[in-house]
Design a protein around this motif. Sequence first.
Motif, PDB file in Angstrom:
ATOM      1  N   ARG A  97     -39.371 -28.973  18.482  1.00 55.65           N
ATOM      2  CA  ARG A  97     -40.832 -28.900  18.537  1.00 55.65           C
ATOM      3  C   ARG A  97     -41.479 -30.205  18.076  1.00 55.65           C
ATOM      4  O   ARG A  97     -42.648 -30.429  18.317  1.00 55.65           O
TER       5      ARG A  97
ATOM      6  N   ALA B  55     -45.427 -20.876   9.198  1.00 56.01           N
ATOM      7  CA  ALA B  55     -44.256 -20.179   8.653  1.00 56.01           C
ATOM      8  C   ALA B  55     -44.553 -19.546   7.302  1.00 56.01           C
ATOM      9  O   ALA B  55     -44.007 -18.491   6.971  1.00 56.01           O
TER      10      ALA B  55
ATOM     11  N   ASP C 170     -48.344 -28.262  10.360  1.00 58.87           N
ATOM     12  CA  ASP C 170     -48.837 -27.097  11.098  1.00 58.87           C
ATOM     13  C   ASP C 170     -47.757 -26.020  11.216  1.00 58.87           C
ATOM     14  O   ASP C 170     -48.029 -24.825  11.026  1.00 58.87           O
ATOM     15  N   GLU C 171     -46.531 -26.435  11.525  1.00 57.49           N
ATOM     16  CA  GLU C 171     -45.421 -25.489  11.667  1.00 57.49           C
ATOM     17  C   GLU C 171     -45.127 -24.781  10.333  1.00 57.49           C
ATOM     18  O   GLU C 171     -44.907 -23.571  10.297  1.00 57.49           O
TER      19      GLU C 171
ATOM     20  N   VAL D  30     -37.948 -24.906  10.684  1.00 59.50           N
ATOM     21  CA  VAL D  30     -38.666 -25.425  11.857  1.00 59.50           C
ATOM     22  C   VAL D  30     -37.672 -25.930  12.905  1.00 59.50           C
ATOM     23  O   VAL D  30     -36.702 -26.616  12.576  1.00 59.50           O
TER      24      VAL D  30
ATOM     25  N   ALA E 277     -47.509 -32.377  12.863  1.00 61.92           N
ATOM     26  CA  ALA E 277     -46.974 -31.184  13.517  1.00 61.92           C
ATOM     27  C   ALA E 277     -46.138 -30.354  12.551  1.00 61.92           C
ATOM     28  O   ALA E 277     -46.188 -29.118  12.575  1.00 61.92           O
ATOM     29  N   LEU E 278     -45.382 -31.028  11.694  1.00 61.22           N
ATOM     30  CA  LEU E 278     -44.564 -30.315  10.715  1.00 61.22           C
ATOM     31  C   LEU E 278     -45.438 -29.516   9.750  1.00 61.22           C
ATOM     32  O   LEU E 278     -45.130 -28.365   9.428  1.00 61.22           O
TER      33      LEU E 278
END
Length: 192
Positions: A126, A146, A141-142, A122, A138-139
């Motif tokens: 971002r 991925a 979601d990232e 990541v 957010a992590l």
Amino acid sequence: MAQPNDAFQTLFVCHANLCRSPMAERLAGVRAARAEGLAVASAGTHAQPGRRMHPYTEQVLAELGAAPDGFRSQPATAPLLAGSQLVLTATRRQRAHCVSLAPATVRRTFTLRQFARLAATVDRDRLAGLPAAARARALVDEVAAARGTAQPVPPDDDDLLDPVGQPVESFRTCSRTVTAALDVVFGLIVPT
């Protein structure tokens, strides 16, 4: 560990909630304490409620400066899983068990090693400028995005070996693997 109503809770899950998941919970707790809005807990897919963690887990945690006291095992239940924003299991089998108990958690349930491996890809920018709980959301979601594009790896690359029945050095080896994964994850959530 207690969770404020608006906290981002990470739940660590192993088999009996005596070795790997309490180790991850307490080591993550040290990291989570550096920021507001983060909570950690642990459970087991086949845990008997109210048991103390394994004595070698207690020993290794004390060696690493993480408090083992006050811990009591608990089973992984559908409400506990549903109330967690991130579920990190020791093995793929435990991940499947958790998702079967709480299917809505499928996008936020990973093995610990899998999540760390994907989190390492990541882009930190971002997540920049966000408070810790928002960074964690957010992590997730990232990493979920991925996961859909990542190449598969051998199961041994994602599973965390169970040290139960082994000498204390196996617990230390487990702690090193857990620590390496947590350093990646919490390095993104709570940068130093």
